[in-house]
Structures are given as C-alpha cells and as structure tokens.
Design a protein around this motif. Sequence first.
Motif, PDB file in Angstrom:
ATOM      1  N   PRO A  36      54.773  33.103  67.135  1.00 40.08           N
ATOM      2  CA  PRO A  36      55.111  31.421  67.149  1.00 40.08           C
ATOM      3  C   PRO A  36      54.279  30.259  66.534  1.00 40.08           C
ATOM      4  CG  PRO A  36      53.960  32.408  69.303  1.00 40.08           C
ATOM      5  CD  PRO A  36      54.522  33.574  68.048  1.00 40.08           C
ATOM      6  N   GLY A  37      54.508  29.099  66.189  1.00 37.74           N
ATOM      7  CA  GLY A  37      54.005  28.356  65.579  1.00 37.74           C
ATOM      8  C   GLY A  37      53.883  29.005  63.516  1.00 37.74           C
ATOM      9  N   GLY A  38      54.968  30.043  63.469  1.00 44.78           N
ATOM     10  CA  GLY A  38      54.849  30.471  61.921  1.00 44.78           C
ATOM     11  C   GLY A  38      55.250  29.745  60.402  1.00 44.78           C
ATOM     12  N   GLU A  39      55.476  28.426  60.900  1.00 43.77           N
ATOM     13  CA  GLU A  39      55.795  27.592  60.074  1.00 43.77           C
ATOM     14  C   GLU A  39      54.319  27.096  59.647  1.00 43.77           C
ATOM     15  OE1 GLU A  39      55.830  25.230  64.441  1.00 43.77           O
ATOM     16  OE2 GLU A  39      56.590  27.022  63.063  1.00 43.77           O
ATOM     17  N   HIS A  40      53.387  27.281  60.468  1.00 41.80           N
ATOM     18  CA  HIS A  40      51.767  26.404  59.677  1.00 41.80           C
ATOM     19  C   HIS A  40      51.461  27.712  58.936  1.00 41.80           C
ATOM     20  CE1 HIS A  40      53.001  23.202  62.314  1.00 41.80           C
ATOM     21  NE2 HIS A  40      53.219  23.783  63.830  1.00 41.80           N
ATOM     22  N   PHE A  41      52.170  28.711  58.659  1.00 35.79           N
ATOM     23  CA  PHE A  41      51.448  29.920  58.078  1.00 35.79           C
ATOM     24  C   PHE A  41      52.093  30.156  57.170  1.00 35.79           C
ATOM     25  CE2 PHE A  41      49.221  30.302  62.498  1.00 35.79           C
ATOM     26  CZ  PHE A  41      47.901  30.602  61.561  1.00 35.79           C
ATOM     27  N   GLY A 278      50.128  33.530  64.333  1.00 39.55           N
ATOM     28  CA  GLY A 278      49.822  33.068  63.242  1.00 39.55           C
ATOM     29  C   GLY A 278      47.715  32.607  63.897  1.00 39.55           C
ATOM     30  N   GLU A 279      48.422  31.686  64.494  1.00 44.27           N
ATOM     31  CA  GLU A 279      47.571  31.263  66.009  1.00 44.27           C
ATOM     32  C   GLU A 279      46.339  32.050  66.618  1.00 44.27           C
ATOM     33  OE1 GLU A 279      46.185  28.057  65.567  1.00 44.27           O
ATOM     34  OE2 GLU A 279      47.689  27.314  64.127  1.00 44.27           O
ATOM     35  N   ARG A 280      47.439  32.965  66.904  1.00 48.22           N
ATOM     36  CA  ARG A 280      46.303  34.303  68.021  1.00 48.22           C
ATOM     37  C   ARG A 280      45.602  35.035  67.067  1.00 48.22           C
ATOM     38  NH1 ARG A 280      43.336  35.628  71.312  1.00 48.22           N
ATOM     39  NH2 ARG A 280      44.052  37.768  72.522  1.00 48.22           N
ATOM     40  N   LEU A 281      45.917  35.498  65.847  1.00 46.61           N
ATOM     41  CA  LEU A 281      45.602  36.376  64.691  1.00 46.61           C
ATOM     42  C   LEU A 281      44.033  35.416  64.704  1.00 46.61           C
ATOM     43  CD1 LEU A 281      45.648  38.471  63.504  1.00 46.61           C
ATOM     44  CD2 LEU A 281      47.102  36.921  61.132  1.00 46.61           C
ATOM     45  N   LEU A 282      44.220  34.253  64.435  1.00 49.69           N
ATOM     46  CA  LEU A 282      42.696  33.526  63.654  1.00 49.69           C
ATOM     47  C   LEU A 282      41.291  33.193  65.236  1.00 49.69           C
ATOM     48  CD1 LEU A 282      44.144  30.839  61.535  1.00 49.69           C
ATOM     49  CD2 LEU A 282      43.026  32.802  60.853  1.00 49.69           C
TER      50      LEU A 282
END
Length: 303
Positions: A36-41, A278-282
């Motif tokens: 999810p949200g991979g386009e922001h990374f 990525g957001e969850r990783l952060l």
Amino acid sequence: MGNEHFWSAALSRSSEALEHGALIPLTTSRLQCPGPGGEHFELRQLNAQLPRHHRLEGPKPNPFRPWDSELEIEAIGLEHVLILNKYPVQLGHMLLITRQWAPQVHWLTFADWNALVQVDRDTSGLWFFNSGPKAGASQPHRHLQLLRRPNGETTCPREGWFRSLLEKRSAQQSGGTDDVLMNSCVVAQRPNHADPVQEARVLHGLYRSLAMGLALGDAETERAPLAPYNLLLTPDWMALIRRRQERSSGFSLNALGFAGYLLATENSDLDWLERNGGERLLQKVVSQISDATDDSESSMTSG
C-alpha cells in the motif's frame, strides 16, 4: 539558489576520487516499491555488501578524523568542511562535517546552521541529519548531509506528505489525530531572510522550536536531546521526526526513509513490505510525542 559552485566542485572531485579509488559508489537496482502506498516511495536493492561502517558488528573507526583529503570539496568557514560521501548511492552526495570532534547525538549549534546556510545559498536540495544510532546515524562524529536537487524539482518522494501535514498544522486541523506518523513529526514552513547570518539564526531558532514541540527538550537547558530524531530540510520546509529504533523488518531507516527512500539489503523482508507498505514500516520505528508525556507522567508517579 546561487551559481552552484559547490555542486560543480563536488562533481569534479567525484571524478578525481573515482579515478584514484577514494570514492566507492554503492551499486543498486531500482525496484517498484510493493504494498500500500508504494507510489510514494523509491525502493532500491543494494547489489553488494554494506560498507563496514554500516554493519552492526566490528570496529567502526572515525572516517572524519582525519577526513580523506581526496574527498574534500571545500572548507566552510573555520569550523566545518564539505566533503563527499565515500559510499554514495547518488553521485555528488555531500557531507558537512565539523573539523573538530562534535558528537552527533548532541544539539546542532548556530555554527552548524551558519555553515549549512553558506552551502545552501549556493547549492541546495534535500538536507538531512540523523541524531544518533537509533535514528540511523552510522558515524558518531557530527555531520549533516546534502543531496542536491535542481531548482524547482521535487526534493523527495514523500514531499507531498510533509506539505499536507504542514497545511493541516497551519489550519490547526491535526489535533486529536491517531495517525502514528503525524504524532511523531513536527514540520514548519522554512523562513527566508536576505542576510545569511540572520537566516542561520532564524533556522537555528526554528530547529529549537520544533525540537521542543517534539518533546526533545530545550537546547539551552538540556545537555543532549531527550530522544533520537531525524531532521529533513528543503528550500520550503523543515521537519523533525522522533525515533524509537533504527530498523524494522530488516530495513535500516534513517532520515531518508521518511523522505521516501528505502534501501533493501539481503536482510530486508520484502514480503512484509508487500503486505504492509512503506508507511507501516515507518510507523514501526517512530516514537510519538505522547510517548514522551506518558514517560514523564510515569516517572513523576513512581517518584
């Protein structure tokens, strides 16, 4: 932005250092960031083993005392030197280091900001600072880092997230949010000033103000920040992120992680990243401002 003298000098020095073997770029492969949200990374896979100073084991000699003269770009005032990152992912990755020993885990000083402004007025982009091991710093000697960006170019993949947070904070709409990342970050518009010394004073003051807003303490009264943190600075905004730990799911995360740059190694769990994003990783490596309040109240109760 000025004539970019420092950028030209960094490229020239890079060419010479490559010829002499003093510069060792890290080779990476660009991957589509899953989840999810991979386009922001922007996700890159490291194609070789990490340099020794990034590994968890073994001795870590200070590469800045003395620094490699073949990597030196230029002296900045009497207290700082601008050098190349010996192991860059991006060509021309610059480090602004103190000449004498200064600990990475202590507060940035007016002298640090004054040196930064001297460079930034000529060559700007994405500045970042990792306040210690738990914030992703691989060296204990004071150093700020600069990834040059052309004027008008987006500075990082997650710039939109910081701009959105800035607008929400300006409109006072963020109160009560349960977003973990929002509650671990403070951001402010970067002020402009015609005089470079005054600009350094203003940036130093903004940094101190954001640090207090992040419950890191006051640089005037605390010997060192009360928690590790990352700093990001662009031509338009400054942000600080409060940290709890350095890594999660096999990813080592410094300030660039919050800017949207992820580096995968042989230890990184790409399956986890695909499931969670990525957001969850952060979220897994930050410490919310409320955590500091809870710790303080617990200490008062137990005392």
